[in-house]
Design a protein around this motif. Structure first.
Motif, PDB file in Angstrom:
ATOM      1  N   LEU A  91       0.852  -1.175  -0.033  1.00 30.31           N
ATOM      2  CA  LEU A  91      -0.090   0.088  -0.048  1.00 30.31           C
ATOM      3  C   LEU A  91       0.828   1.355   0.044  1.00 30.31           C
ATOM      4  CD1 LEU A  91      -2.663  -0.966   2.621  1.00 30.31           C
ATOM      5  CD2 LEU A  91      -2.771  -1.319   0.340  1.00 30.31           C
ATOM      6  N   PHE A  92       0.427   2.455  -0.453  1.00 28.37           N
ATOM      7  CA  PHE A  92       1.198   3.640  -0.475  1.00 28.37           C
ATOM      8  C   PHE A  92       1.680   4.132   0.804  1.00 28.37           C
ATOM      9  CE2 PHE A  92       1.484   8.201  -0.538  1.00 28.37           C
ATOM     10  CZ  PHE A  92       2.517   8.311  -1.363  1.00 28.37           C
ATOM     11  N   ILE A  93       0.721   3.815   1.997  1.00 29.76           N
ATOM     12  CA  ILE A  93       1.205   4.090   3.368  1.00 29.76           C
ATOM     13  C   ILE A  93       0.704   2.926   4.143  1.00 29.76           C
ATOM     14  CG2 ILE A  93       0.684   5.566   5.357  1.00 29.76           C
ATOM     15  CD1 ILE A  93       0.129   7.933   3.550  1.00 29.76           C
ATOM     16  N   ARG A  94       1.602   2.129   4.419  1.00 30.61           N
ATOM     17  CA  ARG A  94       1.593   0.950   5.372  1.00 30.61           C
ATOM     18  C   ARG A  94       1.437   1.148   6.876  1.00 30.61           C
ATOM     19  NH1 ARG A  94       5.220  -3.762   2.523  1.00 30.61           N
ATOM     20  NH2 ARG A  94       3.771  -4.955   4.151  1.00 30.61           N
ATOM     21  N   HIS A  95       2.234   2.068   7.066  1.00 37.10           N
ATOM     22  CA  HIS A  95       2.385   2.232   8.734  1.00 37.10           C
ATOM     23  C   HIS A  95       2.150   3.675   9.051  1.00 37.10           C
ATOM     24  CE1 HIS A  95       5.482   2.011  12.218  1.00 37.10           C
ATOM     25  NE2 HIS A  95       4.127   1.908  12.769  1.00 37.10           N
ATOM     26  N   TYR A  96       1.426   3.988  10.305  1.00 35.72           N
ATOM     27  CA  TYR A  96       1.134   5.469  10.715  1.00 35.72           C
ATOM     28  C   TYR A  96       0.792   5.357  11.937  1.00 35.72           C
ATOM     29  CZ  TYR A  96      -3.620   4.194   9.584  1.00 35.72           C
ATOM     30  OH  TYR A  96      -4.876   3.439   9.540  1.00 35.72           O
ATOM     31  N   LYS A 125       5.673   8.415   3.682  1.00 39.80           N
ATOM     32  CA  LYS A 125       5.709   9.318   2.656  1.00 39.80           C
ATOM     33  C   LYS A 125       5.227  10.714   3.238  1.00 39.80           C
ATOM     34  CE  LYS A 125       6.178   5.515   0.396  1.00 39.80           C
ATOM     35  NZ  LYS A 125       5.169   4.687  -0.248  1.00 39.80           N
ATOM     36  N   HIS A 126       6.044  10.843   4.337  1.00 41.43           N
ATOM     37  CA  HIS A 126       5.839  12.313   4.831  1.00 41.43           C
ATOM     38  C   HIS A 126       4.228  12.619   5.122  1.00 41.43           C
ATOM     39  CE1 HIS A 126      10.003  12.896   4.080  1.00 41.43           C
ATOM     40  NE2 HIS A 126       9.716  12.727   2.715  1.00 41.43           N
ATOM     41  N   TYR A 127       3.431  11.734   5.348  1.00 40.47           N
ATOM     42  CA  TYR A 127       2.124  11.750   5.896  1.00 40.47           C
ATOM     43  C   TYR A 127       1.592  12.633   7.135  1.00 40.47           C
ATOM     44  CZ  TYR A 127      -2.845  10.911   7.032  1.00 40.47           C
ATOM     45  OH  TYR A 127      -4.178  11.029   7.580  1.00 40.47           O
ATOM     46  N   LYS A 128       0.959  13.327   6.991  1.00 39.72           N
ATOM     47  CA  LYS A 128       0.626  14.312   8.211  1.00 39.72           C
ATOM     48  C   LYS A 128      -1.001  14.680   8.248  1.00 39.72           C
ATOM     49  CE  LYS A 128       4.804  15.550  10.028  1.00 39.72           C
ATOM     50  NZ  LYS A 128       5.382  14.492   9.061  1.00 39.72           N
ATOM     51  N   GLY A 129      -1.594  14.271   9.243  1.00 37.66           N
ATOM     52  CA  GLY A 129      -3.112  14.553   9.205  1.00 37.66           C
ATOM     53  C   GLY A 129      -3.565  15.174  10.697  1.00 37.66           C
ATOM     54  N   TYR A 130      -4.543  16.158  10.642  1.00 33.52           N
ATOM     55  CA  TYR A 130      -5.033  16.499  11.522  1.00 33.52           C
ATOM     56  C   TYR A 130      -6.657  16.464  11.962  1.00 33.52           C
ATOM     57  CZ  TYR A 130      -0.641  18.979  11.151  1.00 33.52           C
ATOM     58  OH  TYR A 130       0.542  19.529  10.916  1.00 33.52           O
TER      59      TYR A 130
END
Length: 406
Positions: A356-361, A393-398
């Motif tokens: 997947l594009f983002i597997r770990h967060y 992948k430099h993912y950030k979420g609020y």
């Protein structure tokens, strides 16, 4: 109290709406003719095709003619497509490195060739290989591959079913929920950023749980999400059934089955998943605080979804692991004659097996909890929380979460 909640909701929605108006569009094309380049952006393939017609290109690049050689590099929300028209040719040749696809489209005009290309993308590519590529390479696919997609939100809903009340563990007379029939609704709004793309997601959680002895419980859970990227909209939802069984006074197991589906006309995709999982919650009372360890393990698989003669099957099979730790106060402050408690939590999420594009967060959350908001009800509870997400992948979420139980 009600006026404060209303003002907070209005302010929050206003801020998020204002930001989303400037969000990056999911489709982009850079056209190069005789060394001169121009870029167009669009929320869907129909608008992108219109922007690539000869009349539009002549306005963008005056040296362009319907017989000029032209390179057209397209980004489909993370999928790179290298396209070109040869001189005096109407054949549109494309190469998609991420799927290993090379093909061409020939119409009587270049506009017809682009229409054939659009149909190819809408059909999911050769053998629908674009669908799996979206999950692997797109930061904003609504079905799979990122923390806000249908696949990830189904796992999140299963994880949250382990704790039916935010103050579970504070009162020794119940462990599942404080009343026989409990309903939950609310609104969760997320702004997420990855690789230059932005996502706004609004989820409405809907849940009913029945607990005759307030220890074991039957649960029905049906969250619904509206997903937006620039001018592109998507919707998805799921339906889950759970059975909570207390092992001891402090430890419970909740088994869950769930089915979810969704899609987007703008993003040319749809999908359906079914999943099963088990959530374990262990609560330990520390004076006026409850320390809770929550672990979730699940399996999710895509299934066939036939729409307009196309089988939107992502062919994904993943194991999901979510592990979290929270601490919640039980004897908090009293504000406006109502108790107010605080909860802090951390959750780690990992998807194994298919890429997947983002597997770990990960996610940190701080929540304010107040109960007995309406004195004429036997029980109710209102929570408002803020979450910060970060991952690959430099993912950030609020995210702002609001829930009301009664």
């Amino acid at each position: 109290m009600d006026k404060i909640k209303t003002k907070l909701m209005i302010l929050f929605l206003f801020l998020f709406q204002g930001v989303s108006l400037q969000a990056r569009q999911p489709y982009h094309a850079t056209v190069i003719v005789d060394g001169i380049s121009a870029t167009v952006s669009a929320p869907n393939l129909v608008d992108l095709k219109r922007d690539l017609r000869s009349g539009s290109l002549e306005a963008l690049i005056p040296v362009y003619t319907p017989t000029s050689p032209a390179a057209i590099d397209i980004n489909l929300r993370g999928i790179d497509i290298l396209g070109s028209f040869a001189a005096n040719s109407t054949t549109f040749v494309i190469d998609i490195p991420q799927t290993g696809t090379t093909t061409s489209f020939t119409g009587s005009t270049r506009a017809e060739s682009l229409a054939l290309f659009k149909d190819f993308i809408q059909d999911g590519g050769n053998k629908h290989n674009l669908l799996k590529a979206y999950a692997k390479f797109s930061p904003i696919d609504p079905i799979a591959g990122n923390p806000n997609s249908l696949m990830a939100q189904m796992a999140q809903a299963d994880y949250l079913m382990g704790l039916l009340s935010p103050l579970s563990g504070c009162d020794c007379s119940w462990s599942a929920q404080p009343i026989l029939h409990q309903f939950q609704t609310g609104a969760n709004t997320t702004r997420a950023f990855s690789k230059g793309f932005e996502t706004t997601a609004v989820t409405t959680p809907l849940r009913y749980s029945y607990s005759p002895d307030r220890h074991w419980a039957l649960i029905i859970d049906a969250p619904f999400t509206y997903f937006r990227n620039g001018g592109a909209s998507s919707v998805f939802g799921s339906l889950g059934f759970g059975l909570r069984l207390p092992i001891t006074n402090e430890w419970s197991l909740t088994s869950i089955i769930r089915a979810g589906s969704g899609g987007s006309v703008d993003l040319c995709t749809a999908g359906t998943f079914i999943s099963t999982g088990l959530t374990s919650v262990y609560e330990y009372k520390l004076c006026d605080y409850v320390l809770a360890l929550t672990n979730y393990a699940g399996y999710i698989t895509s299934t066939n979804l036939w729409l307009t003669g196309i089988n939107f099957n992502y062919h994904l099979h993943n194991y999901i692991f979510k592990n979290g730790l929270s601490i919640t106060s039980c004897g908090g402050l009293t504000i406006c004659d109502r108790p107010v408690n605080v909860s802090l939590s951390f959750v780690d999420s990992y998807f194994a097996k298919d890429r997947l594009f983002i597997r770990h967060y990960d996610e940190f959350t701080a929540t304010l909890i107040t109960n007995y908001v309406l004195p004429w009800l036997d029980y109710d509870c209102f929570t408002i929380g803020f979450s910060y997400q970060f991952g690959e992948k430099h993912y950030k979420g609020y995210c702002v979460n609001m829930a009301y139980q009664f």
